[in-house]
Design a protein around this motif. Structure first.
Motif, mmCIF file in Angstrom:
data_model
loop_
_atom_site.group_PDB
_atom_site.id
_atom_site.type_symbol
_atom_site.label_atom_id
_atom_site.label_comp_id
_atom_site.label_asym_id
_atom_site.label_seq_id
_atom_site.Cartn_x
_atom_site.Cartn_y
_atom_site.Cartn_z
ATOM 1 N N LYS A 75 0.809 -1.221 0.000
ATOM 2 C CA LYS A 75 0.000 0.000 0.000
ATOM 3 C C LYS A 75 0.844 1.273 0.000
ATOM 4 O O LYS A 75 0.309 2.373 0.126
ATOM 5 N N GLY A 76 2.142 1.105 -0.097
ATOM 6 C CA GLY A 76 2.995 2.273 -0.303
ATOM 7 C C GLY A 76 3.353 3.063 0.934
ATOM 8 O O GLY A 76 3.783 4.222 0.829
ATOM 9 N N TYR A 77 3.219 2.488 2.108
ATOM 10 C CA TYR A 77 3.567 3.216 3.333
ATOM 11 C C TYR A 77 5.008 3.709 3.288
ATOM 12 O O TYR A 77 5.289 4.890 3.507
ATOM 13 N N ILE A 82 -2.355 9.761 -1.790
ATOM 14 C CA ILE A 82 -3.129 10.998 -1.930
ATOM 15 C C ILE A 82 -3.626 11.463 -0.563
ATOM 16 O O ILE A 82 -3.557 12.646 -0.215
ATOM 17 N N LYS A 83 -4.103 10.529 0.245
ATOM 18 C CA LYS A 83 -4.560 10.875 1.596
ATOM 19 C C LYS A 83 -3.391 11.310 2.472
ATOM 20 O O LYS A 83 -3.507 12.233 3.279
ATOM 21 N N PHE A 84 -2.270 10.625 2.311
ATOM 22 C CA PHE A 84 -1.092 10.927 3.123
ATOM 23 C C PHE A 84 -0.613 12.363 2.897
ATOM 24 O O PHE A 84 -0.182 13.052 3.817
ATOM 25 N N GLU A 85 -0.712 12.803 1.661
ATOM 26 C CA GLU A 85 -0.268 14.166 1.354
ATOM 27 C C GLU A 85 -1.067 15.207 2.131
ATOM 28 O O GLU A 85 -0.544 16.270 2.473
ATOM 29 N N LYS A 86 -2.321 14.904 2.399
ATOM 30 C CA LYS A 86 -3.158 15.835 3.155
ATOM 31 C C LYS A 86 -2.580 16.082 4.550
ATOM 32 O O LYS A 86 -2.626 17.184 5.080
#
Length: 475
Positions: free
Chosen positions: A151-153, A184-188
Motif C-alpha cells: 500500500k505504499g507506506y 493521496i490521503k497521506f499528502e493531506k
C-alpha cells in the motif's frame, strides 16, 4: 566470510537433532504421541519427577534453578542471531556506526506518524525510511525501488519526506491502486506532520488541503486543478510479478527516464516470496514439500529456490522442512516477554484434542484436510469448541456432551506436556530464523559483496520480523 561459514556449520550441528521437534505440527501432538517420540528424554524425566507446576514456576523465575528445560532454552540462545560474529549481526545503532566509519554523517530527522497508521506500521516505516534514506545518500543513489511495495507506506514516505524518486512494484493490482489512493490521503497530512517533526526543510511542493467533503481525493485535484506532490512524478507504482528474470533496473530507467543510470537502491519491507520473511512459503531445494503440490508449476519453472541459497548449505544439501520454517515465523520474544503460556497454548491444546476426537469418530483417513481455523479464542469450553468445529467442518457427527467432558478430563495431562512442547518450539524458532537469514548473508559474501550485514531494526514486541539484510554492491 570464514567466520560466518564456521558459525553456520556450528548452528547446523546443534539444530539437526532438534529438527523433529520443529517439524512436528501441534495438531498431531497427541495422536502421534510426540511426548514419547520427539521430546528429549531428560526433559520428559524432569517433568515426570517434579511435575509441570514446579518446572514452569522455576522456568519463569528470575532466579532459575538449572534444569533440563531451562538448559535447553539457554542452549538455543547460543545459536540464535545474537551468537553470530559482530561484523555479521548488529543492532540499529551499530548499523549507523558503520555509516559513520565510512565517513558519512547520518541525518537527524524524526517523524510523528501515529495519526495516520497503526503502531506497528508506524514504527517500521519510520525506522526503515530513515535507514534507507541514509544509506542511499551515502551510496549516491536517488532512485529507490520498493519490491512488494504493498500500500505504499514506506515508498510514499521516502518520496515525501526524503525527496527520493521511488518506484513501488507489487504483484497485485489492488495493492498498486491502494498505494496510489493512500498516498493521496497521506499528502493531506504531510504538512502538519512536517511541522511537528520540525526537522525537514521547506520544500517547493505544497500538499493539498482538503476543505470540503468530496467522494474521492481525485475529485479534489480535478476540481481545483491541483496536482499531487509526488504521485506520477517522484513516486510511481507498477504491477509486476518479480522473478529472477525481471529486469528491475530497466523498469526504473523507463519510469524515471534515466536511461543511462545503473545505480539504484533496492528495498523491501516484509516482501513476500522466496526471499521474504514468510518463511513457511519458501520453497526448499532439498525438501520434498507436499504443500507445493497444490501450487502451479509455473511459479517455479526455473527452479528458483529460497533455501538454501549459499554454497555452504547447498553443498551439504541441508534441509529444514515447512513446519520448521513455519516455526521460524513465530513470535518468541512476545511469548517469553508476556510469560502467558495459557493464552498461547489453550487454542493449540483444543485443536490437538479435537484431532484425537475426530480420529476416534472418523478414522485417520478422513481428517487429513480438516482446517478448523481460529475458533478456540471464541469458545469458553472445549465442549463449545467441538460443537463449533464440527459445524464448520460440516461433519455428520452426533455429539454427546457428557462424553466430550469426560474425554477432556482424560487428556488434561497432555495439555501440560503440550506446554513444554510449545516452549521448545518457541526457543528453536530464533535459531531457525537466524539460519535462514544468515544463509542469505553468506550468499551475498560468496558473490563478492563484502559490505553486507544483518541489522536488528525493529522492536520485536511490535514487529516480530525485525531484521534487515543491508548490503552495498560497489562497482
Amino acid at each position: 566470510m570464514e567466520q560466518l561459514r564456521s558459525k553456520l556449520e556450528e548452528v547446523i550441528i546443534y539444530l539437526k537433532p532438534y529438527l523433529p521437534i520443529a517439524n512436528s505440527h501441534v495438531v498431531n501432538f497427541i495422536t502421534h504421541n510426540f511426548w514419547e517420540t520427539i521430546i528429549p528424554r531428560d526433559i520428559q524425566e524432569e517433568i515426570d519427577l517434579k511435575g509441570t507446576e514446579f518446572v514452569f514456576s522455576n522456568f519463569w523465575s528470575e532466579n532459575q534453578i538449572p534444569d533440563s528445560l531451562t538448559h535447553f532454552v539457554t542452549s538455543t540462545k547460543y545459536n540464535n542471531l545474537n551468537s553470530y560474529p559482530s561484523s555479521c549481526y548488529m543492532k540499529l545503532d551499530d548499523a549507523y556506526n558503520v555509516l559513520k566509519s565510512w565517513g558519512y554523517k547520518p541525518m537527524n530527522n524524526s517523524l510523528n506518524l501515529k495519526e495516520f497508521m497503526g503502531a506497528k506500521k508506524m514504527h517500521e516505516v519510520e525506522v526503515m525510511a530513515k535507514l534507507v534514506a541514509d544509506f542511499s545518500k551515502y551510496a549516491g543513489t536517488d532512485v529507490i525501488i520498493d519490491i512488494g511495495g504493498g500500500k505504499g507506506y514506506l515508498s510514499s514516505l521516502l518520496a515525501l519526506a526524503y525527496n527520493f524518486n521511488v518506484l513501488g512494484i507489487d504483484s497485485q493490482s489492488i495493492n498498486s491502486e491502494g498505494a496510489r489512493n493512500r498516498t493521496i490521503k497521506f499528502e493531506k497530512y504531510w504538512q502538519s506532520i512536517k511541522k511537528k517533526s520540525n526537522n525537514f526543510p521547506e520544500e517547493k511542493l505544497t500538499p493539498p488541503i482538503i476543505k470540503e467533503k468530496l467522494d474521492t481525493y481525485e475529485e479534489y485535484y480535478e476540481k481545483y486543478s491541483r496536482k499531487s506532490a509526488v504521485l506520477g512524478s517522484t513516486y510511481k507504482q507498477i504491477t509486476e510479478y518479480v522473478t529472477e528474470n525481471t529486469n528491475i533496473a530497466h523498469l526504473a530507467q523507463t519510469e524515471f527516464e534515466v536511461n543511462n543510470k545503473e545505480e539504484f537502491t533496492l528495498i523491501g519491507l516484509h516482501t513476500c516470496g522466496s526471499l521474504g520473511c514468510c518463511y513457511h512459503l519458501i520453497e526448499e531445494e532439498f525438501t520434498n514439500d507436499p504443500f507445493w503440490d497444490d501450487i502451479e508449476n509455473e511459479l517455479n519453472k526455473n527452479e528458483s529456490y529460497g533455501f538454501p541459497v549459499s554454497n555452504c548449505l547447498r553443498e551439504k544439501k541441508f534441509q529444514l522442512g515447512r513446519d520448521a520454517r513455519m516455526c521460524a515465523s513465530q513470535s518468541p520474544d512476545k511469548f517469553f516477554n508476556s510469560k502467558d503460556i495459557i493464552n498461547s497454548t489453550k487454542p493449540l491444546f483444543y485443536r490437538a484434542l479435537l484431532q484425537v476426537y475426530l480420529v476416534q469418530e472418523l478414522g485417520h483417513d478422513n481428517i487429513s484436510r480438516c482446517h478448523v481455523g481460529r475458533l478456540a479464542h471464541k469458545c469458553l469450553t472445549f465442549n463449545e469448541y467441538v460443537h463449533k468445529a464440527v459445524k464448520r467442518l460440516q461433519l455428520n457427527i452426533e455429539i454427546d456432551n457428557e462424553k466430550i467432558n469426560a474425554f477432556y478430563d482424560k487428556y488434561l495431562i497432555e495439555y501440560e506436556r503440550l506446554k513444554v512442547f510449545f516452549i521448545l518450539k518457541q526457543a528453536l524458532a530464533q535459531v531457525i530464523e537466524g539460519l535462514i537469514i544468515m544463509d542469505r548473508l553468506l550468499y551475498l559474501h560468496e558473490q563478492g559483496i563484502n559490505e553486507a550485514f544483518v541489522a536488528k531494526l525493529f522492536d520485536p514486541l511490535l514487529s516480530p520480523r525485525n531484521h534487515a539484510i543491508i548490503a552495498l554492491k560497489k562497482n
